[in-house]
Design a protein around this motif. Structure first.
Motif, PDB file in Angstrom:
ATOM      1  N   ALA A 208       3.976  -5.986  -9.804  1.00 32.66           N
ATOM      2  CA  ALA A 208       2.536  -5.690  -9.878  1.00 32.66           C
ATOM      3  C   ALA A 208       1.772  -6.806  -9.170  1.00 32.66           C
ATOM      4  CB  ALA A 208       2.089  -5.578 -11.334  1.00 32.66           C
ATOM      5  N   LYS A 209       1.403  -6.564  -7.898  1.00 29.55           N
ATOM      6  CA  LYS A 209       0.900  -7.690  -7.106  1.00 29.55           C
ATOM      7  C   LYS A 209      -0.559  -8.041  -7.415  1.00 29.55           C
ATOM      8  CE  LYS A 209      -1.085  -5.839  -2.919  1.00 29.55           C
ATOM      9  NZ  LYS A 209      -1.414  -6.188  -1.567  1.00 29.55           N
ATOM     10  N   VAL A 210      -1.134  -7.399  -8.423  1.00 19.89           N
ATOM     11  CA  VAL A 210      -2.524  -7.691  -8.770  1.00 19.89           C
ATOM     12  C   VAL A 210      -2.736  -9.175  -9.107  1.00 19.89           C
ATOM     13  CG1 VAL A 210      -2.246  -6.922 -11.167  1.00 19.89           C
ATOM     14  CG2 VAL A 210      -4.508  -6.911 -10.143  1.00 19.89           C
ATOM     15  N   MET A 211      -1.711  -9.851  -9.649  1.00 20.14           N
ATOM     16  CA  MET A 211      -1.773 -11.312  -9.839  1.00 20.14           C
ATOM     17  C   MET A 211      -0.495 -11.939  -9.292  1.00 20.14           C
ATOM     18  SD  MET A 211      -4.581 -12.310 -11.315  1.00 20.14           S
ATOM     19  CE  MET A 211      -4.149 -14.031 -11.591  1.00 20.14           C
ATOM     20  N   GLN A 212      -0.628 -13.072  -8.636  1.00 27.23           N
ATOM     21  CA  GLN A 212       0.559 -13.798  -8.190  1.00 27.23           C
ATOM     22  C   GLN A 212       1.269 -14.344  -9.427  1.00 27.23           C
ATOM     23  OE1 GLN A 212       0.356 -17.797  -7.160  1.00 27.23           O
ATOM     24  NE2 GLN A 212       1.704 -17.702  -5.381  1.00 27.23           N
ATOM     25  N   SER A 213       2.596 -14.173  -9.540  1.00 27.10           N
ATOM     26  CA  SER A 213       3.254 -14.526 -10.796  1.00 27.10           C
ATOM     27  C   SER A 213       3.150 -16.028 -11.088  1.00 27.10           C
ATOM     28  CB  SER A 213       4.704 -14.052 -10.824  1.00 27.10           C
ATOM     29  OG  SER A 213       5.418 -14.589  -9.769  1.00 27.10           O
ATOM     30  N   ARG A 214       3.213 -16.857 -10.057  1.00 27.73           N
ATOM     31  CA  ARG A 214       3.134 -18.305 -10.320  1.00 27.73           C
ATOM     32  C   ARG A 214       1.789 -18.700 -10.911  1.00 27.73           C
ATOM     33  NH1 ARG A 214       5.020 -21.160  -5.017  1.00 27.73           N
ATOM     34  NH2 ARG A 214       4.144 -22.971  -6.066  1.00 27.73           N
ATOM     35  N   SER A 215       0.750 -17.951 -10.547  1.00 27.88           N
ATOM     36  CA  SER A 215      -0.565 -18.285 -11.091  1.00 27.88           C
ATOM     37  C   SER A 215      -0.622 -17.975 -12.592  1.00 27.88           C
ATOM     38  CB  SER A 215      -1.664 -17.523 -10.344  1.00 27.88           C
ATOM     39  OG  SER A 215      -1.649 -16.155 -10.673  1.00 27.88           O
ATOM     40  N   VAL A 216       0.110 -16.935 -12.992  1.00 30.23           N
ATOM     41  CA  VAL A 216       0.116 -16.558 -14.412  1.00 30.23           C
ATOM     42  C   VAL A 216       0.915 -17.587 -15.220  1.00 30.23           C
ATOM     43  CG1 VAL A 216       0.597 -14.729 -16.069  1.00 30.23           C
ATOM     44  CG2 VAL A 216      -0.004 -14.133 -13.718  1.00 30.23           C
ATOM     45  N   GLU A 217       2.002 -18.045 -14.617  1.00 31.31           N
ATOM     46  CA  GLU A 217       2.798 -19.106 -15.250  1.00 31.31           C
ATOM     47  C   GLU A 217       1.922 -20.337 -15.507  1.00 31.31           C
ATOM     48  OE1 GLU A 217       6.771 -20.743 -13.487  1.00 31.31           O
ATOM     49  OE2 GLU A 217       6.382 -18.773 -12.662  1.00 31.31           O
ATOM     50  N   PHE A 218       1.152 -20.683 -14.496  1.00 33.23           N
ATOM     51  CA  PHE A 218       0.261 -21.846 -14.588  1.00 33.23           C
ATOM     52  C   PHE A 218      -0.785 -21.632 -15.681  1.00 33.23           C
ATOM     53  CE2 PHE A 218      -2.821 -24.979 -13.487  1.00 33.23           C
ATOM     54  CZ  PHE A 218      -2.177 -25.948 -12.731  1.00 33.23           C
ATOM     55  N   ALA A 219      -1.366 -20.424 -15.705  1.00 35.53           N
ATOM     56  CA  ALA A 219      -2.400 -20.118 -16.701  1.00 35.53           C
ATOM     57  C   ALA A 219      -1.828 -20.234 -18.109  1.00 35.53           C
ATOM     58  CB  ALA A 219      -2.948 -18.713 -16.465  1.00 35.53           C
ATOM     59  N   LYS A 220      -0.586 -19.769 -18.270  1.00 34.88           N
ATOM     60  CA  LYS A 220       0.056 -19.822 -19.586  1.00 34.88           C
ATOM     61  C   LYS A 220       0.260 -21.280 -20.003  1.00 34.88           C
ATOM     62  CE  LYS A 220       4.083 -18.634 -22.201  1.00 34.88           C
ATOM     63  NZ  LYS A 220       5.468 -18.253 -22.249  1.00 34.88           N
ATOM     64  N   LYS A 221       0.766 -22.063 -19.059  1.00 30.84           N
ATOM     65  CA  LYS A 221       1.068 -23.465 -19.360  1.00 30.84           C
ATOM     66  C   LYS A 221      -0.192 -24.242 -19.752  1.00 30.84           C
ATOM     67  CE  LYS A 221       3.520 -27.271 -17.170  1.00 30.84           C
ATOM     68  NZ  LYS A 221       4.118 -27.676 -15.891  1.00 30.84           N
ATOM     69  N   PHE A 222      -1.283 -23.984 -19.047  1.00 33.15           N
ATOM     70  CA  PHE A 222      -2.504 -24.755 -19.302  1.00 33.15           C
ATOM     71  C   PHE A 222      -3.536 -23.964 -20.110  1.00 33.15           C
ATOM     72  CE2 PHE A 222      -0.480 -26.843 -15.736  1.00 33.15           C
ATOM     73  CZ  PHE A 222      -0.536 -28.166 -16.126  1.00 33.15           C
ATOM     74  N   LYS A 223      -3.065 -22.831 -20.687  1.00 34.28           N
ATOM     75  CA  LYS A 223      -3.923 -22.017 -21.567  1.00 34.28           C
ATOM     76  C   LYS A 223      -5.261 -21.649 -20.898  1.00 34.28           C
ATOM     77  CE  LYS A 223      -2.244 -23.556 -26.106  1.00 34.28           C
ATOM     78  NZ  LYS A 223      -0.895 -23.873 -25.740  1.00 34.28           N
ATOM     79  N   VAL A 224      -5.213 -21.242 -19.647  1.00 32.90           N
ATOM     80  CA  VAL A 224      -6.429 -20.789 -18.964  1.00 32.90           C
ATOM     81  C   VAL A 224      -6.592 -19.285 -19.226  1.00 32.90           C
ATOM     82  CG1 VAL A 224      -7.607 -20.511 -16.737  1.00 32.90           C
ATOM     83  CG2 VAL A 224      -6.116 -22.494 -17.128  1.00 32.90           C
ATOM     84  N   VAL A 225      -7.623 -18.928 -19.997  1.00 30.37           N
ATOM     85  CA  VAL A 225      -7.918 -17.511 -20.213  1.00 30.37           C
ATOM     86  C   VAL A 225      -8.662 -17.028 -18.969  1.00 30.37           C
ATOM     87  CG1 VAL A 225      -9.220 -15.874 -21.631  1.00 30.37           C
ATOM     88  CG2 VAL A 225      -8.059 -17.832 -22.708  1.00 30.37           C
ATOM     89  N   PHE A 226      -8.253 -15.895 -18.416  1.00 28.59           N
ATOM     90  CA  PHE A 226      -8.975 -15.407 -17.237  1.00 28.59           C
ATOM     91  C   PHE A 226      -9.190 -13.908 -17.310  1.00 28.59           C
ATOM     92  CE2 PHE A 226      -4.469 -15.389 -16.120  1.00 28.59           C
ATOM     93  CZ  PHE A 226      -4.286 -14.228 -15.392  1.00 28.59           C
ATOM     94  N   GLU A 227     -10.140 -13.458 -16.493  1.00 28.70           N
ATOM     95  CA  GLU A 227     -10.459 -12.036 -16.465  1.00 28.70           C
ATOM     96  C   GLU A 227     -10.207 -11.496 -15.060  1.00 28.70           C
ATOM     97  OE1 GLU A 227     -14.162  -8.920 -17.325  1.00 28.70           O
ATOM     98  OE2 GLU A 227     -14.603 -11.047 -17.042  1.00 28.70           O
ATOM     99  N   VAL A 228      -9.493 -10.369 -14.957  1.00 24.50           N
ATOM    100  CA  VAL A 228      -9.293  -9.700 -13.669  1.00 24.50           C
ATOM    101  C   VAL A 228     -10.296  -8.561 -13.613  1.00 24.50           C
ATOM    102  CG1 VAL A 228      -7.660  -8.420 -12.221  1.00 24.50           C
ATOM    103  CG2 VAL A 228      -6.816 -10.214 -13.751  1.00 24.50           C
ATOM    104  N   ARG A 229     -11.164  -8.540 -12.592  1.00 23.17           N
ATOM    105  CA  ARG A 229     -12.198  -7.513 -12.535  1.00 23.17           C
ATOM    106  C   ARG A 229     -12.553  -7.160 -11.095  1.00 23.17           C
ATOM    107  NH1 ARG A 229     -17.506  -9.905 -15.203  1.00 23.17           N
ATOM    108  NH2 ARG A 229     -18.297  -8.052 -14.199  1.00 23.17           N
TER     109      ARG A 229
END
Ligand code: ADP
Ligand code: ASP
Ligand code: MG
Length: 405
Positions: A208-229
């Motif tokens: 699912a290319k809507v998000m780059q997977s490495r960016s999600v890994e990073f968000a998880k690690k640093f607890k960055v809540v984000f919105e895709v819109r």
């Protein structure tokens, strides 16, 4: 007053009107007193055409020069976006990744961010500017320009949001959010209100290319809540965040299809200790990222022999074949078959941890569709099967209908 990081992908900045549209949205936030950092991608198609251009010069260009070339795509967009804001009377300044303090390791074309020193970004914000940062790029401590892997502007935005301790991180794209499947393939797909980091990570790494997977890994690690819109309307998007108890109630959150896979089979490889070790050590040494592995039961008379198959990303196939050809004399297998016409279909959901019978149901749906399963792999929250590429989209729709509707 909030500090907001907004990322706009290629389609959202795909032509001058779209860029003006982005500027108008940014200007609204700025006018209400928010500090806005805007991360932009290259205009749609630009990165692809730069890659094509390079390949017309030589088939395997030096990766340092690829980064030098690819970084220009985003540099075009930051300048144009700054101009679009100026024309609305908004103070704005564009910064390259390096100027924004994004420091990476030296692995050209897929560099990892090692740290961000965002002082300059803060200074420009405090002076009343919108700050526009080139996504997808950074710089090593030695001053070499690097890029962060395809889709890497997502990572730039999330990493900046973490480093700036942003109040809000918004990923603007050309769909309304994260859907239960790619809406271009599955018309019945529904927008998700929220999705956990782990589910988003699996969906992203499984196609699912809507998000780059490495960016999600990073968000998880640093607890960055984000919105895709969406950058094209004001509909609420999908919130990606830590798992909550209620999320386990849904068995399958989403379905994804990765068409970018290839399979290699070593036919008639002697079935004795050390063979698999030899094959996968050599592939590892050549930096081929092997995904699924299947070994058949022994067959034939005399020295038992078996077939060994493995999958990888399509771009690694040439490299893998070269490695395997180099092992032919030593390992004495009969032949090598490469197959690029495969797809990996996956279902993902944290609810799978507490529900049984999910795999059986998926395989049953595929059987009824006449889709043969070539390989299977599972984890706690996903089931993936390798199938014939030509049946991929049909199978995806059938599995989506059975689990999601
Ligand atoms: P951007 O250029 O904004 O980064 P991308 O093209 O990288 O956008 O990603 C958006 C695309 O991802 C959508 O147009 C859609 O076709 C595709 N996509 C694949 N899977 C999904 C999904 N589960 N939900 C939403 N979009 C998806
Ligand atoms: N322009 C880069 C790419 O096409 C990065 C991005 O769009 O996120 O992969
Ligand atoms: Mg993208």
């Amino acid at each position: 007053m909030a500090l907001i990081v907004q990322k706009y992908g290629g389609t959202s900045v795909g032509n001058p009107d779209r860029i003006k549209n982005v500027a108008a949205r940014v200007a609204k936030y700025h006018a209400q007193g928010d500090q806005v950092v805007v991360v932009v991608s290259a205009m749609s198609g630009v990165t692809d055409s730069l890659i094509k251009l390079a390949k017309e010069i030589m088939p395997l260009p030096a990766e340092r020069e690829m980064d030098m070339l690819l970084a220009t795509g985003e540099q075009t967009t930051i300048a144009l976006t700054a101009m679009a804001l100026h024309s609305l009377g908004v103070n704005a300044v564009s910064l390259t990744g390096a100027q924004a303090g994004i420091v990476t390791d030296g692995v050209h074309t897929k560099a990892k961010i090692s740290n961000i020193t965002p002082q300059k970004v803060h200074q420009h914000l405090d002076a009343g500017n919108v700050v526009i940062v080139a996504g997808f790029q950074g710089q090593t401590i030695e001053g070499q320009i690097t890029t962060l892997g395809r889709g890497g502007s997502d990572l730039s935005a999330i990493a900046l949001a973490a480093a700036l301790k942003a109040d809000l991180c918004q990923i603007y794209t050309d769909v309304d959010g994260v859907y239960t499947a790619d809406p271009r393939i599955v018309p019945a797909a529904r927008k998700l209100q929220e999705v956990s980091y782990d589910e988003m990570l699996e969906l992203a790494s499984l196609g699912a290319k809507v998000m780059q997977s490495r960016s999600v890994e990073f968000a998880k690690k640093f607890k960055v809540v984000f919105e895709v819109r969406s950058s094209l309307n004001d509909n609420p998007g999908t919130i990606v965040k830590e798992e909550t108890n209620s999320m386990e109630g849904v068995v399958v959150r989403g379905v994804s299809l990765d068409k970018n896979q290839a399979k290699v089979t070593l036919v008639g490889i002697p079935d004795k200790p050390g063979m698999a070790a030899r094959v996968f050590k050599a592939l590892g040494d050549a930096a081929v990222n092997v995904d699924m592995i299947v070994q058949n039961v022994s067959h034939g008379t005399g020295t038992p022999a078996t077939d060994l198959s493995f999958t990888m990303d399509k771009p690694d196939l040439l490299k893998a074949k070269k490695v395997i050809d180099g092992l032919k004399a030593e390992l004495a297998f009969r032949e090598v078959i490469a197959n690029e016409a495969i797809g990996k279909l996956s279902i993902v959901g944290v609810g799978m941890r507490s529900h049984t019978g999910v795999a059986g149901k998926m395989f049953d749906v595929l059987a009824k569709e006449g889709v043969n399963i070539d390989m299977i792999s599972t984890s706690e929250i996903k089931i993936s099967v390798v199938i014939d590429l030509t049946k991929g989209e049909q199978a995806m729709r059938a599995v989506h209908a059975a689990f999601i509707g």
